[in-house]
Design an enzyme around this catalytic site. Structure first.
Site, PDB file in Angstrom:
ATOM      1  N   PHE A  81     -11.747 -98.973  15.704  1.00  0.00           N
ATOM      2  CA  PHE A  81     -10.479 -98.797  14.961  1.00  0.00           C
ATOM      3  C   PHE A  81      -9.312 -98.464  15.890  1.00  0.00           C
ATOM      4  O   PHE A  81      -8.161 -98.444  15.459  1.00  0.00           O
ATOM      5  CB  PHE A  81     -10.628 -97.650  13.941  1.00  0.00           C
ATOM      6  CG  PHE A  81     -10.705 -96.293  14.614  1.00  0.00           C
ATOM      7  CD1 PHE A  81     -11.883 -95.850  15.190  1.00  0.00           C
ATOM      8  CD2 PHE A  81      -9.575 -95.484  14.698  1.00  0.00           C
ATOM      9  CE1 PHE A  81     -11.946 -94.623  15.837  1.00  0.00           C
ATOM     10  CE2 PHE A  81      -9.630 -94.264  15.344  1.00  0.00           C
ATOM     11  CZ  PHE A  81     -10.824 -93.831  15.924  1.00  0.00           C
TER      12      PHE A  81
ATOM     13  N   ARG B  85     -21.544 -99.407  10.214  1.00  0.00           N
ATOM     14  CA  ARG B  85     -21.963 -97.999  10.251  1.00  0.00           C
ATOM     15  C   ARG B  85     -23.347 -97.954  10.884  1.00  0.00           C
ATOM     16  O   ARG B  85     -24.168 -98.858  10.680  1.00  0.00           O
ATOM     17  CB  ARG B  85     -22.035 -97.398   8.840  1.00  0.00           C
ATOM     18  CG  ARG B  85     -20.703 -97.019   8.230  1.00  0.00           C
ATOM     19  CD  ARG B  85     -20.072 -95.800   8.918  1.00  0.00           C
ATOM     20  NE  ARG B  85     -18.781 -95.440   8.333  1.00  0.00           N
ATOM     21  CZ  ARG B  85     -17.596 -95.882   8.767  1.00  0.00           C
ATOM     22  NH1 ARG B  85     -17.527 -96.694   9.792  1.00  0.00           N
ATOM     23  NH2 ARG B  85     -16.475 -95.490   8.177  1.00  0.00           N
TER      24      ARG B  85
ATOM     25  N   HIS C 271     -17.771 -95.500  18.616  1.00  0.00           N
ATOM     26  CA  HIS C 271     -16.995 -95.634  17.374  1.00  0.00           C
ATOM     27  C   HIS C 271     -15.494 -95.734  17.673  1.00  0.00           C
ATOM     28  O   HIS C 271     -14.701 -94.912  17.198  1.00  0.00           O
ATOM     29  CB  HIS C 271     -17.292 -94.445  16.432  1.00  0.00           C
ATOM     30  CG  HIS C 271     -17.068 -94.810  14.986  1.00  0.00           C
ATOM     31  ND1 HIS C 271     -17.926 -94.445  13.975  1.00  0.00           N
ATOM     32  CD2 HIS C 271     -16.082 -95.509  14.371  1.00  0.00           C
ATOM     33  CE1 HIS C 271     -17.478 -94.891  12.815  1.00  0.00           C
ATOM     34  NE2 HIS C 271     -16.352 -95.544  13.044  1.00  0.00           N
ATOM     35  N   GLN C 272     -15.148 -96.744  18.443  1.00  0.00           N
ATOM     36  CA  GLN C 272     -13.739 -96.896  18.831  1.00  0.00           C
ATOM     37  C   GLN C 272     -13.131 -98.206  18.339  1.00  0.00           C
ATOM     38  O   GLN C 272     -12.013 -98.553  18.726  1.00  0.00           O
ATOM     39  CB  GLN C 272     -13.595 -96.796  20.357  1.00  0.00           C
ATOM     40  CG  GLN C 272     -14.178 -98.004  21.114  1.00  0.00           C
ATOM     41  CD  GLN C 272     -13.881 -97.965  22.604  1.00  0.00           C
ATOM     42  OE1 GLN C 272     -14.436 -97.152  23.314  1.00  0.00           O
ATOM     43  NE2 GLN C 272     -13.005 -98.842  23.086  1.00  0.00           N
TER      44      GLN C 272
ATOM     45  N   ILE D 291     -12.737-107.181   7.245  1.00  0.00           N
ATOM     46  CA  ILE D 291     -13.075-107.262   8.672  1.00  0.00           C
ATOM     47  C   ILE D 291     -13.968-108.481   8.965  1.00  0.00           C
ATOM     48  O   ILE D 291     -13.728-109.217   9.923  1.00  0.00           O
ATOM     49  CB  ILE D 291     -13.756-105.951   9.137  1.00  0.00           C
ATOM     50  CG1 ILE D 291     -12.778-104.774   8.983  1.00  0.00           C
ATOM     51  CG2 ILE D 291     -14.239-106.057  10.588  1.00  0.00           C
ATOM     52  CD1 ILE D 291     -13.401-103.393   9.141  1.00  0.00           C
TER      53      ILE D 291
ATOM     54  N   ASP E 191     -21.086-100.221  18.159  1.00  0.00           N
ATOM     55  CA  ASP E 191     -19.945 -99.291  18.181  1.00  0.00           C
ATOM     56  C   ASP E 191     -20.256 -98.069  17.332  1.00  0.00           C
ATOM     57  O   ASP E 191     -19.473 -97.111  17.321  1.00  0.00           O
ATOM     58  CB  ASP E 191     -18.689 -99.994  17.651  1.00  0.00           C
ATOM     59  CG  ASP E 191     -17.461 -99.090  17.730  1.00  0.00           C
ATOM     60  OD1 ASP E 191     -17.190 -98.571  18.836  1.00  0.00           O
ATOM     61  OD2 ASP E 191     -16.791 -98.874  16.700  1.00  0.00           O
TER      62      ASP E 191
ATOM     63  N   GLU F 188     -24.638 -90.461  15.112  1.00  0.00           N
ATOM     64  CA  GLU F 188     -23.515 -90.290  16.048  1.00  0.00           C
ATOM     65  C   GLU F 188     -22.770 -88.968  15.877  1.00  0.00           C
ATOM     66  O   GLU F 188     -22.076 -88.516  16.797  1.00  0.00           O
ATOM     67  CB  GLU F 188     -22.532 -91.457  15.922  1.00  0.00           C
ATOM     68  CG  GLU F 188     -21.768 -91.499  14.599  1.00  0.00           C
ATOM     69  CD  GLU F 188     -20.840 -92.708  14.503  1.00  0.00           C
ATOM     70  OE1 GLU F 188     -21.282 -93.835  14.773  1.00  0.00           O
ATOM     71  OE2 GLU F 188     -19.662 -92.516  14.152  1.00  0.00           O
TER      72      GLU F 188
HETATM   73  P1  NAI Z   1     -14.478-104.510   2.696  1.00  0.00           P
HETATM   74  O1  NAI Z   1     -14.697-103.622   1.516  1.00  0.00           O
HETATM   75  O2  NAI Z   1     -13.204-105.307   2.770  1.00  0.00           O
HETATM   76  O3  NAI Z   1     -15.709-105.532   2.845  1.00  0.00           O
HETATM   77  C1  NAI Z   1     -17.039-105.174   2.687  1.00  0.00           C
HETATM   78  C2  NAI Z   1     -17.777-106.408   2.202  1.00  0.00           C
HETATM   79  O4  NAI Z   1     -19.168-106.091   2.149  1.00  0.00           O
HETATM   80  C3  NAI Z   1     -17.379-106.855   0.793  1.00  0.00           C
HETATM   81  O5  NAI Z   1     -17.056-108.236   0.791  1.00  0.00           O
HETATM   82  C4  NAI Z   1     -18.612-106.561  -0.058  1.00  0.00           C
HETATM   83  O6  NAI Z   1     -18.785-107.498  -1.118  1.00  0.00           O
HETATM   84  C5  NAI Z   1     -19.713-106.684   0.979  1.00  0.00           C
HETATM   85  N1  NAI Z   1     -20.935-105.972   0.633  1.00  0.00           N
HETATM   86  C6  NAI Z   1     -21.070-104.723   0.136  1.00  0.00           C
HETATM   87  N2  NAI Z   1     -22.370-104.427  -0.026  1.00  0.00           N
HETATM   88  C7  NAI Z   1     -23.071-105.502   0.379  1.00  0.00           C
HETATM   89  C8  NAI Z   1     -24.446-105.812   0.455  1.00  0.00           C
HETATM   90  N3  NAI Z   1     -25.382-104.942   0.045  1.00  0.00           N
HETATM   91  N4  NAI Z   1     -24.808-107.021   0.927  1.00  0.00           N
HETATM   92  C9  NAI Z   1     -23.870-107.917   1.311  1.00  0.00           C
HETATM   93  N5  NAI Z   1     -22.548-107.692   1.258  1.00  0.00           N
HETATM   94  C10 NAI Z   1     -22.156-106.507   0.798  1.00  0.00           C
HETATM   95  O7  NAI Z   1     -14.630-103.572   3.975  1.00  0.00           O
HETATM   96  P2  NAI Z   1     -14.045-103.803   5.434  1.00  0.00           P
HETATM   97  O8  NAI Z   1     -12.675-103.241   5.518  1.00  0.00           O
HETATM   98  O9  NAI Z   1     -14.265-105.211   5.845  1.00  0.00           O
HETATM   99  O10 NAI Z   1     -14.994-102.823   6.288  1.00  0.00           O
HETATM  100  C11 NAI Z   1     -16.381-103.054   6.407  1.00  0.00           C
HETATM  101  C12 NAI Z   1     -17.039-101.818   7.005  1.00  0.00           C
HETATM  102  O11 NAI Z   1     -16.621-101.656   8.356  1.00  0.00           O
HETATM  103  C13 NAI Z   1     -16.614-100.475   6.342  1.00  0.00           C
HETATM  104  O12 NAI Z   1     -17.382-100.201   5.202  1.00  0.00           O
HETATM  105  C14 NAI Z   1     -16.839 -99.471   7.437  1.00  0.00           C
HETATM  106  O13 NAI Z   1     -18.124 -98.923   7.305  1.00  0.00           O
HETATM  107  C15 NAI Z   1     -16.765-100.295   8.720  1.00  0.00           C
HETATM  108  N6  NAI Z   1     -15.626 -99.894   9.563  1.00  0.00           N
HETATM  109  C16 NAI Z   1     -15.883 -99.524  10.861  1.00  0.00           C
HETATM  110  C17 NAI Z   1     -14.851 -99.142  11.694  1.00  0.00           C
HETATM  111  C18 NAI Z   1     -15.097 -98.763  13.130  1.00  0.00           C
HETATM  112  O14 NAI Z   1     -14.191 -98.186  13.776  1.00  0.00           O
HETATM  113  N7  NAI Z   1     -16.259 -99.050  13.704  1.00  0.00           N
HETATM  114  C19 NAI Z   1     -13.476 -99.061  11.195  1.00  0.00           C
HETATM  115  C20 NAI Z   1     -13.305 -99.529   9.837  1.00  0.00           C
HETATM  116  C21 NAI Z   1     -14.356 -99.897   9.052  1.00  0.00           C
END
Ligand code: NAI
Length: 331
Positions: A298, A234, A295-296, A154, A258, A263
């Site tokens: 997605f 989150r 939280h929308q 993302i 979001d 929540e």
């Molecule tokens: P991803 O796993 O592809 O990327 C997460 C990145 O964070 C990775 O590059 C990782 O190395 C990095 N990371 C992990 N811990 C870290 C730290 N302590 N310091 C710095 N970097 C760190 O995950 P993706 O798909 O990009 O999603 C990210 C987050 O978005 C999810 O974990 C989820 O919580 C949130 N999300 C929210 C949604 C919503 O509807 N609001 C929907 C989908 C995801």
């Protein structure tokens, strides 16, 4: 297989029914999963859950007693699941690791544009026949510095969109992707530099023990007075009380949220008649420079379709006794 789908809404039902094509018996439950509601899963071999369902040790133990064998998450994030307890109870847990990074990244941009150009405010005014422009001044995104915390799926899409606006992009990630940075002309730096130098800070990291309250009072105090903070990651990534303090003292420009750390039980619910009991959220809602969606991020057709297809594919694979794909398997 009988599957109890907790915290399900019309949009879940439409997407899951479409992907299921009558194969599994999907029992849609509007209620969230908790110890008090776990018994609704009786007779189901699998349950399907979302981000605000409670999957702690007590709930997982009860699910096992009821004969549940598979927990299929409709989310990418899994910070709400006690995986140690799931393993202890012999439950398999799957998730949807990637469904549409575009949906979430584009929502972060939508929040930013709405906030900066005061679109919601202007829309409400115009509907009220108030065509005044006072108080609607925004800023050019072009040339501004955007700090992206987390450059996974993302974060990368978000950074690339911001590059399209002509922004300079600073990134922080525990595992930097230097080739991607070079290809997209973005720069990695340490977190302090990112906080100090950015006009906009956007969070795209998972919530865990290390990242909880990464946006603390200390972090907020390093940021520019005009900074706009965006959180589609989150809620727990931000210390909400520290955020309120900064907003009250006008130490930051604003926040687009979001997600919110408390929540559960609020987001996804219609509380328009009862109001909210959460004083912190109520206070956040009073600031003119805080935009909140429930939280929308997605919520696009493409994401819902991908979520439904991956979830049902995991359920079918599990039913057949075949090996679950490593990418979807948490335990
Ligand atoms: P991803 O796993 O592809 O990327 C997460 C990145 O964070 C990775 O590059 C990782 O190395 C990095 N990371 C992990 N811990 C870290 C730290 N302590 N310091 C710095 N970097 C760190 O995950 P993706 O798909 O990009 O999603 C990210 C987050 O978005 C999810 O974990 C989820 O919580 C949130 N999300 C929210 C949604 C919503 O509807 N609001 C929907 C989908 C995801």
């Amino acid at each position: 297989m009988i599957v109890s789908v907790f915290d399900s809404h019309t949009f879940d039902r439409v997407a899951l029914d479409e992907a299921n094509k009558g194969k599994h018996e999907l029992r849609f439950l509007p209620t969230r999963l908790s110890l008090a509601t776990a018994d609704l899963a009786k007779g189901s071999a699998a349950i399907c859950c979302f981000v605000n369902d409670c999957l702690n040790e007590a709930v997982l133990t009860r699910l096992k007693e009821l004969g549940v064998k598979l927990v299929a998450l409709r989310s990418a994030g899994f910070n709400h699941v006690d995986l140690t307890a799931a393993k202890k109870n012999g439950l398999r847990v799957t998730r949807v690791p990637e469904y549409s990074p575009y949906a979430v990244a584009e929502h972060a941009v939508a929040l930013l544009l709405d906030f900066n150009r005061k679109i919601s405010k202007a829309h409400n005014r115009v509907r009220d026949m108030n065509f005044s422009l006072d108080g609607l001044v925004g800023f050019d995104l072009h040339g501004k510095t955007v700090g992206v915390v987390g450059t996974g799926k993302i974060g990368q899409v978000f950074a690339q969109i911001m590059r399209g606006f002509g922004c300079n992009v600073l990134c922080f990630d525990l595992q930097p992707n230097e080739q991607w940075a070079k290809d997209n002309k973005v720069q990695y730096c340490d977190l302090k530099t990112l906080f100090k130098s950015s006009d906009i800070v956007s969070l795209h990291i998972p919530l865990n023990e290390k990242t909880k309250h990464i946006i603390s009072e200390d972090a907020l105090s390093m940021m520019k007075k005009s900074v706009v903070l965006i959180n589609t990651g989150r809620g727990g990534l931000i210390d909400s009380k520290a955020l309120i303090k900064s907003l009250k003292q006008k130490r930051i420009g604003g926040a687009c949220l979001d997600v919110y750390e408390e929540e559960e039980g609020v987001f996804f619910c219609d509380l328009s008649e009862s109001g909210v009991n959460d004083d912190t959220l109520a206070r956040l809602l009073t600031f003119p420079n805080v935009s909140i969606t429930a939280h929308q991020a997605f919520l696009t057709h493409e994401a819902l379709k991908n979520i439904a297809e991956t979830t049902l594919s995991s359920i079918t694979t599990f039913e057949k006794g075949a090996s679950l794909l490593p990418a979807v398997t948490l335990c």
